[in-house]
Design a protein around this motif. Structure first.
Motif, PDB file in Angstrom:
ATOM      1  N   ALA A  64     112.056  72.268  36.499  1.00  0.00           N
ATOM      2  CA  ALA A  64     111.084  71.618  37.380  1.00  0.00           C
ATOM      3  C   ALA A  64     111.346  70.119  37.476  1.00  0.00           C
ATOM      4  O   ALA A  64     111.251  69.520  38.554  1.00  0.00           O
ATOM      5  N   THR A  65     111.685  69.496  36.337  1.00  0.00           N
ATOM      6  CA  THR A  65     111.974  68.064  36.334  1.00  0.00           C
ATOM      7  C   THR A  65     113.215  67.757  37.163  1.00  0.00           C
ATOM      8  O   THR A  65     113.248  66.797  37.940  1.00  0.00           O
TER       9      THR A  65
ATOM     10  N   ALA B 154     121.806  68.575  34.984  1.00  0.00           N
ATOM     11  CA  ALA B 154     122.856  67.590  35.256  1.00  0.00           C
ATOM     12  C   ALA B 154     122.679  66.972  36.639  1.00  0.00           C
ATOM     13  O   ALA B 154     122.795  65.748  36.805  1.00  0.00           O
ATOM     14  N   LEU B 155     122.388  67.798  37.626  1.00  0.00           N
ATOM     15  CA  LEU B 155     122.187  67.265  38.977  1.00  0.00           C
ATOM     16  C   LEU B 155     120.959  66.362  39.026  1.00  0.00           C
ATOM     17  O   LEU B 155     120.974  65.317  39.694  1.00  0.00           O
ATOM     18  N   GLY B 156     119.903  66.748  38.318  1.00  0.00           N
ATOM     19  CA  GLY B 156     118.715  65.901  38.278  1.00  0.00           C
ATOM     20  C   GLY B 156     118.994  64.556  37.635  1.00  0.00           C
ATOM     21  O   GLY B 156     118.539  63.511  38.114  1.00  0.00           O
ATOM     22  N   ALA B 157     119.740  64.569  36.526  1.00  0.00           N
ATOM     23  CA  ALA B 157     120.090  63.309  35.867  1.00  0.00           C
ATOM     24  C   ALA B 157     120.971  62.449  36.764  1.00  0.00           C
ATOM     25  O   ALA B 157     120.794  61.228  36.861  1.00  0.00           O
TER      26      ALA B 157
ATOM     27  N   PRO C 110     109.259  71.451  45.777  1.00  0.00           N
ATOM     28  CA  PRO C 110     109.472  72.847  46.183  1.00  0.00           C
ATOM     29  C   PRO C 110     110.456  73.015  47.338  1.00  0.00           C
ATOM     30  O   PRO C 110     110.887  74.139  47.624  1.00  0.00           O
ATOM     31  N   GLU C 111     110.816  71.930  47.993  1.00  0.00           N
ATOM     32  CA  GLU C 111     111.749  72.010  49.119  1.00  0.00           C
ATOM     33  C   GLU C 111     113.212  71.991  48.683  1.00  0.00           C
ATOM     34  O   GLU C 111     114.111  72.078  49.519  1.00  0.00           O
ATOM     35  N   ILE C 112     113.460  71.887  47.374  1.00  0.00           N
ATOM     36  CA  ILE C 112     114.818  71.833  46.848  1.00  0.00           C
ATOM     37  C   ILE C 112     115.218  73.190  46.294  1.00  0.00           C
ATOM     38  O   ILE C 112     114.536  73.743  45.432  1.00  0.00           O
TER      39      ILE C 112
ATOM     40  N   ARG D 259     113.587  65.387  40.499  1.00  0.00           N
ATOM     41  CA  ARG D 259     114.488  64.232  40.565  1.00  0.00           C
ATOM     42  C   ARG D 259     115.391  64.290  41.793  1.00  0.00           C
ATOM     43  O   ARG D 259     115.613  63.273  42.463  1.00  0.00           O
ATOM     44  N   VAL D 260     115.899  65.467  42.093  1.00  0.00           N
ATOM     45  CA  VAL D 260     116.718  65.610  43.299  1.00  0.00           C
ATOM     46  C   VAL D 260     115.873  65.352  44.540  1.00  0.00           C
ATOM     47  O   VAL D 260     116.294  64.665  45.480  1.00  0.00           O
ATOM     48  N   ALA D 261     114.671  65.901  44.538  1.00  0.00           N
ATOM     49  CA  ALA D 261     113.767  65.697  45.672  1.00  0.00           C
ATOM     50  C   ALA D 261     113.482  64.215  45.889  1.00  0.00           C
ATOM     51  O   ALA D 261     113.490  63.725  47.028  1.00  0.00           O
ATOM     52  N   ALA D 262     113.221  63.495  44.799  1.00  0.00           N
ATOM     53  CA  ALA D 262     112.901  62.073  44.910  1.00  0.00           C
ATOM     54  C   ALA D 262     114.056  61.281  45.512  1.00  0.00           C
ATOM     55  O   ALA D 262     113.843  60.333  46.278  1.00  0.00           O
TER      56      ALA D 262
END
Length: 405
Positions: free
Chosen positions: A74-75, A274-277, A89-91, A79-82
């Protein structure tokens, strides 16, 4: 993310990287191929490792081993969404940019309900889009219109309007944000506004743009947008598709209903983390002025080559409307592959492909109107997070020496 130390010679959250991660220092070549792939940021590696070891649980399970993976997923999604101005939810996480493009194109066209859905794209798109369009045409009777580009590799919005008028039942318009070879930045917001006038959905392959320049799906007005991990210092094998709330797609994988039912299969939590980071670090870099730093290094490299090879360098693509890290040019009288072969201290790409010893010019450059000779002379030099002024000087010297008779 943990606090990031700074380097005494500069400031900002990324300045330390060249000293703690000297992957591009001698004896290896200067890496100028970041548009092909980026090295994994050590902070990204650190973030994902616990989900390969301790926190291995399936996020869909109903016991405590699922708790940390579920929260981490979820995190990462948030992060990707931001980074792209979306809602979490769109990611939808995917395994590659090619898969994300497939989900966008095939998903939108097959879900449209049209007997013969129509897609408009443009000639310099990545093969992940062009080949998907050809497959949909062959297998599902999808009609495909491919728009031309101008000498800078840009789509003229008037050309899109003409195509939309000619085929009023267009289902989808797919145009990339930035070209992988020239860095050309397409006028996505203008194209999207036109598509909306005619009731068409829009998809944007933003693999090269996200993390290098600001990208906001609301400002662009797109319905679907592709994000790719290995173009922004995450590992290969992870990407994401932004799917605007309310857009219906045919799933790319059927099964247990993960990823909004669009891409079933147990999630790869470590790669999503990893993608979120990487998305967090990209946001920091953009805020810290990294595009300006890279553009200055890129332009300095271009000036040095132009000054020391007077009258012989030719820029391919737009001078202004392009990615800050990308320099595609040719040197008169020497094919790109020969130039790079004579400069082994540089790792970069040419504008040609080699088949059985014969070089063929880039379809992107050919579509822009470059003749065969000039297209074969092209080299793509793409800078990145650990590119330094010293490396650019080394690269410039090597290229100048390689190009001199």
């Amino acid at each position: 993310m943990a606090p990031v130390p700074t380097h005494p010679e500069s400031s900002g959250p990324l300045a330390w990287a060249a000293t703690v991660f000297p992957r591009q220092e001698p004896p290896g070549p200067v890496y100028l191929d970041h548009n092909a792939t980026t090295p994994v940021d050590p902070r990204v590696t650190e973030a994902m490792l616990p989900y390969l070891t301790t926190h291995f649980g399936n996020p869909s399970s109903a016991h405590p081993y699922a708790d940390r993976p579920r929260r981490a997923l979820a995190t990462a999604r948030a992060r990707v969404a931001a980074l792209v101005g979306a809602h979490p939810p769109e990611i939808v996480f995917t395994a590659s940019g090619s898969e994300a493009n497939l989900l966008a194109l095939r998903g939108a066209l097959l879900a449209s309900g049209a007997r013969a859905p129509h897609v408009i794209t443009q000639v310099t798109e990545h093969p992940a889009v062009l080949e998907t369009c050809r497959a949909l045409e062959r297998l599902h009777g999808v009609r495909v219109t491919t728009l031309p580009v101008d000498g800078d590799g840009l789509v003229d919005p008037a050309t899109l309007r003409t195509a939309l008028r000619a085929v009023p039942d267009v289902t989808l318009v797919s145009v990339m944000a930035a070209n992988n070879e020239t860095g050309a930045l397409q006028p996505i917001a203008e194209l999207t506004a036109l598509a909306r006038e005619y009731g068409a959905l829009t998809h944007c392959d933003a693999a090269q743009a996200v993390g290098k320049v600001p990208v906001d799906v609301r400002e662009l007005g797109v319905d679907l947008l592709t994000v790719v991990g290995h173009k922004m210092y995450a590992p290969k094998g992870v990407a994401a598709l932004y799917v605007r709330d309310g857009v219906t797609l045919e799933p790319v994988t059927y099964g247990g209903g993960q990823e909004r039912g669009l891409r079933s299969g147990t999630e790869n939590v470590a790669l999503a983390v990893a993608l979120g980071a990487a998305a967090d670090l990209a946001a920091e870099a953009l805020a810290d002025g990294e595009p300006t730093r890279l553009a200055a290094l890129r332009d300095g490299l271009h000036r040095r080559l132009a000054d020391e090879l007077p009258g012989r360098t030719r820029l391919n693509g737009p001078a202004e409307r392009r990615l800050p890290n990308t320099l595609n040019l040719g040197v008169d009288g020497i094919p790109g592959h020969a130039l790079l072969a004579a400069a082994p201290g540089i790792a970069a790409s040419t504008g040609s492909a080699c088949h059985s010893g014969a070089h063929t010019p880039s379809p992107v450059l050919t579509a822009m109107g470059l003749d065969r000779r000039r297209a074969l002379e092209a080299v793509r030099l793409s800078l990145g997070r650990w590119s330094t002024a010293a490396q650019i000087e080394t690269a410039a010297t090597a290229l100048v020496e390689a190009a001199r008779p």
